[in-house]
Design a protein around this motif. Structure first.
Motif, mmCIF file in Angstrom:
data_model
loop_
_atom_site.group_PDB
_atom_site.id
_atom_site.type_symbol
_atom_site.label_atom_id
_atom_site.label_comp_id
_atom_site.label_asym_id
_atom_site.label_seq_id
_atom_site.Cartn_x
_atom_site.Cartn_y
_atom_site.Cartn_z
ATOM 1 N N ALA A 175 40.936 46.228 36.642
ATOM 2 C CA ALA A 175 39.823 47.043 36.153
ATOM 3 C C ALA A 175 38.941 47.444 37.326
ATOM 4 O O ALA A 175 38.928 46.772 38.366
ATOM 5 N N PRO A 176 38.192 48.543 37.199
ATOM 6 C CA PRO A 176 37.304 48.931 38.292
ATOM 7 C C PRO A 176 36.224 47.879 38.539
ATOM 8 O O PRO A 176 35.808 47.161 37.620
ATOM 9 N N GLY A 177 35.770 47.785 39.801
ATOM 10 C CA GLY A 177 34.665 46.902 40.131
ATOM 11 C C GLY A 177 33.356 47.457 39.597
ATOM 12 O O GLY A 177 33.316 48.501 38.940
ATOM 13 N N ALA A 178 32.264 46.773 39.902
ATOM 14 C CA ALA A 178 30.960 47.159 39.363
ATOM 15 C C ALA A 178 30.446 48.460 39.956
ATOM 16 O O ALA A 178 29.663 49.173 39.330
ATOM 17 N N ALA A 179 30.891 48.796 41.172
ATOM 18 C CA ALA A 179 30.402 50.005 41.836
ATOM 19 C C ALA A 179 31.455 50.516 42.804
ATOM 20 O O ALA A 179 32.350 49.768 43.230
ATOM 21 N N ALA A 180 31.362 51.797 43.144
ATOM 22 C CA ALA A 180 32.274 52.384 44.122
ATOM 23 C C ALA A 180 32.164 51.634 45.436
ATOM 24 O O ALA A 180 31.067 51.259 45.873
ATOM 25 N N GLY A 181 33.306 51.395 46.059
ATOM 26 C CA GLY A 181 33.343 50.662 47.311
ATOM 27 C C GLY A 181 33.664 49.194 47.143
ATOM 28 O O GLY A 181 34.033 48.528 48.112
ATOM 29 N N GLU A 182 33.523 48.663 45.917
ATOM 30 C CA GLU A 182 33.834 47.263 45.673
ATOM 31 C C GLU A 182 35.308 47.090 45.321
ATOM 32 O O GLU A 182 35.965 48.038 44.860
ATOM 33 N N PRO A 183 35.820 45.878 45.511
ATOM 34 C CA PRO A 183 37.215 45.637 45.103
ATOM 35 C C PRO A 183 37.369 45.761 43.590
ATOM 36 O O PRO A 183 36.412 45.557 42.835
ATOM 37 N N ALA A 184 38.564 46.108 43.164
ATOM 38 C CA ALA A 184 38.857 46.116 41.730
ATOM 39 C C ALA A 184 38.695 44.703 41.174
ATOM 40 O O ALA A 184 38.807 43.709 41.906
ATOM 41 N N ARG A 185 38.438 44.615 39.891
ATOM 42 C CA ARG A 185 38.328 43.316 39.222
ATOM 43 C C ARG A 185 39.705 42.963 38.661
ATOM 44 O O ARG A 185 40.266 43.698 37.844
ATOM 45 N N VAL A 186 40.255 41.832 39.117
ATOM 46 C CA VAL A 186 41.599 41.409 38.719
ATOM 47 C C VAL A 186 41.502 40.091 37.972
ATOM 48 O O VAL A 186 40.961 39.109 38.492
ATOM 49 N N THR A 187 42.003 40.073 36.740
ATOM 50 C CA THR A 187 41.986 38.868 35.918
ATOM 51 C C THR A 187 43.375 38.627 35.334
ATOM 52 O O THR A 187 44.228 39.520 35.329
ATOM 53 N N SER A 188 43.593 37.426 34.816
ATOM 54 C CA SER A 188 44.857 37.095 34.166
ATOM 55 C C SER A 188 44.880 37.661 32.755
ATOM 56 O O SER A 188 43.873 37.646 32.048
ATOM 57 N N CYS A 189 46.023 38.161 32.333
ATOM 58 C CA CYS A 189 46.174 38.641 30.954
ATOM 59 C C CYS A 189 46.223 37.486 29.963
ATOM 60 O O CYS A 189 45.928 37.671 28.779
ATOM 61 N N ASP A 190 46.616 36.292 30.434
ATOM 62 C CA ASP A 190 46.985 35.220 29.519
ATOM 63 C C ASP A 190 46.090 33.995 29.571
ATOM 64 O O ASP A 190 46.107 33.182 28.654
ATOM 65 N N THR A 191 45.336 33.824 30.634
ATOM 66 C CA THR A 191 44.524 32.621 30.781
ATOM 67 C C THR A 191 43.141 32.995 31.278
ATOM 68 O O THR A 191 42.950 34.035 31.913
ATOM 69 N N GLN A 192 42.165 32.110 30.994
ATOM 70 C CA GLN A 192 40.808 32.366 31.464
ATOM 71 C C GLN A 192 40.722 32.267 32.981
ATOM 72 O O GLN A 192 40.011 33.034 33.616
ATOM 73 N N ALA A 193 41.457 31.316 33.548
ATOM 74 C CA ALA A 193 41.472 31.155 35.004
ATOM 75 C C ALA A 193 42.713 31.838 35.570
ATOM 76 O O ALA A 193 43.757 31.924 34.917
ATOM 77 N N LEU A 194 42.604 32.336 36.786
ATOM 78 C CA LEU A 194 43.771 32.907 37.464
ATOM 79 C C LEU A 194 44.736 31.794 37.839
ATOM 80 O O LEU A 194 44.356 30.824 38.505
ATOM 81 N N VAL A 195 45.973 31.894 37.393
ATOM 82 C CA VAL A 195 46.981 30.886 37.726
ATOM 83 C C VAL A 195 48.024 31.459 38.676
ATOM 84 O O VAL A 195 49.044 30.842 38.939
ATOM 85 N N LEU A 196 47.745 32.631 39.190
ATOM 86 C CA LEU A 196 48.633 33.329 40.119
ATOM 87 C C LEU A 196 47.799 33.753 41.319
ATOM 88 O O LEU A 196 46.675 34.239 41.168
ATOM 89 N N GLY A 197 48.339 33.572 42.519
ATOM 90 C CA GLY A 197 47.628 34.015 43.705
ATOM 91 C C GLY A 197 47.461 35.524 43.713
ATOM 92 O O GLY A 197 48.366 36.260 43.316
ATOM 93 N N ILE A 198 46.311 36.003 44.161
ATOM 94 C CA ILE A 198 46.019 37.434 44.181
ATOM 95 C C ILE A 198 45.609 37.857 45.588
ATOM 96 O O ILE A 198 44.726 37.247 46.205
#
Length: 469
Positions: A175-198
């Motif tokens: 998903a887009p970050g909060a503002a232009a210039g920021e990294p995209a927001r990356v989350t897991s589809c299946d868990t609250q915590a990221l269980v995969l390295g990004i």
């Protein structure tokens, strides 16, 4: 059987492809009913052995229904031989017994975690052991899957295990970050915590600036990581990205660990994967049953899901540590019981291997045999698509007569040569049933082959047959 010239005339449009050097095996015939004999409507070298690609999945579906019946469900369990004390502490290992469910998903893991909590477990003193003793890791026999052990840029090359989840795929939401210039927001589809390295290299750009990014899963010493590169517009909608995991059993372990954590169950010593069968004395603490086989076949056939197909085929092998070659032999053993089928070679259940071989006549024998099995036929034919309502847009073509009177399964391969195959049933205007199979194989010297070149003439030929009878 009609003379060859008259017989081939039924496929007068399709037959022209032979002039470009394509190899064809084709046959269409009406089935016998009400005392009437079957009628051959058209054929082009019907006994010729060619690659069926994903039409192989029709053989798998028939063998699976024959073995288990439409209502069979695969069971996944959490077991342990350790003692559970009065405080809810499991004084040993918790074992995930992978049951070979081709459609196991995160929701099932969550249910397992919840049922474990309901059984009174609040802490696991030992390890979470993910056991893939039935099969896995399965030796790869196709280029895509072999390369996927280290890196992959798609979802269809998933490796195989009896303890796999989510079709052997990681999923992240971008998903887009909060503002232009920021990294995209990356989350897991299946868990609250990221269980995969990004490794996130996607930058948020101003609104309406376009979204274009790549995603590649790579495997490093510490496990799988998703490499993301590109840009996403500030006003773009979030997107799910799927990539095959490098180790499906390990993926299950990491995902289940997150589910246990969300359920308030701690695991003291982390997780491991295993190929050992759980101890015979282990008792079941939680279990989930998968979807009925007839529902699994809708996904295997309609979406041509290769992971599900090969996992289902591996389940046909009666001994542990099954290989794809043994799964293919199990399908061949089933076909050996079909009178007049002729030779068949199956090296997988998915059809990803171009070495699979059958004939148009043989495939029609399979279709006819299922037609006459009243208890299995409804589930079998339901897994075929009608062109008018096809999941795949490329089959929505031809006249209304073709679109509404045909049920088919397609098969596609592009390497090392082009394969386009179609097999299924048709109904005439009078309601009589027929079967047809067409396999078109290219060579290293034939031109590129697309579906339009095959389906357009085939739809014309089949429409004429349906209209005439």
């Amino acid at each position: 059987m009609l003379p060859l010239a008259a017989s081939a005339s039924g496929f007068s449009s399709l037959e022209k492809m032979t002039e470009s050097g394509f190899r064809i095996s084709a046959e269409a015939r009406l089935l016998g009913d009400g005392g009437r004999d079957g009628v051959m409507l058209g054929a082009i070298e019907p006994q010729r052995q060619l690659s069926p690609a994903s039409v192989t999945k029709g053989y798998l579906a028939a063998a699976a229904l024959d073995r288990w019946g439409p209502q069979h469900r695969f069971t996944t369990r959490l077991v342990s031989s350790a003692e559970l004390d009065a405080n809810g502490v499991l004084r040993g290992d918790l074992v995930f017994d992978g049951g070979g469910d081709p459609a196991l998903v995160t929701e099932d893991l969550w249910r397992l975690a919840q049922r474990l909590h309901q059984a009174g477990v609040r802490e696991v003193e030992g390890r979470l052991v993910v056991s893939q003793w039935r099969f896995g890791p399965v030796e790869c026999i196709t280029t895509d899957r072999c390369e996927a052990r280290t890196r992959v840029g798609n979802s269809y090359s998933a490796l195989l295990s009896s303890a796999g989840v989510n079709h052997g795929n990681w999923c992240v939401n971008v998903a887009p970050g909060a503002a232009a210039g920021e990294p995209a927001r990356v989350t897991s589809c299946d868990t609250q915590a990221l269980v995969l390295g990004i490794d996130n290299g996607i930058e948020t750009r101003p609104p309406n600036s376009g979204t274009e990014f790549s995603a590649e899963r790579v495997t490093r010493d510490d496990g799988d990581m998703m490499l993301l590169r590109g840009q996403i517009s500030l006003n773009a909608s979030p997107r799910d990205v799927y990539r095959a995991s490098g180790d499906p059993a390990r993926q299950t372990a990491r995902t289940l660990m997150a589910m246990l954590d969300q359920a308030g169950i701690g695991v003291g010593e982390g997780y491991v994967t295993s190929i050992e069968e759980p101890p015979a004395a282990a008792r079941t603490l939680a279990r989930v049953e998968g979807r009925p086989l007839q529902e699994l076949l809708l996904h295997v056939m309609n979406y041509s899901n290769n992971f599900m197909a090969d996992v289902l085929a591996l389940n046909l092998v009666d001994t542990p540590r099954a290989s794809l070659l043994e799964a293919g032999e199990a399908i061949q053993d089933y076909v050996a019981g079909l009178p007049d089928h002729g030779p068949v070679v199956m090296l997988s259940g998915s059809g990803l291997t171009t070495e699979n071989r059958t004939s148009a006549h043989g495939a029609n024998v399979l279709l006819e045999s299922m037609f006459h099995r009243s208890s299995l036929f409804p589930s079998f034919v339901a897994s075929f698509q009608s062109p008018a309502n096809g999941v795949s847009r490329f089959i929505r073509r031809g006249s209304p007569l073709f679109q509404d009177n045909i049920m088919l399964k397609t098969g596609t391969l592009n390497q090392p040569y082009a394969v386009r195959a179609v097999s299924g049933y048709f109904r005439t205007r009078s309601g009589r049933w027929g079967v047809f199979t067409v396999m078109v194989n290219g060579t290293s010297s034939t031109p590129w082959l697309n579906w339009t070149q095959v389906l357009d003439p085939l739809s014309e030929d089949l429409a004429r047959m349906v209209e005439a009878h």
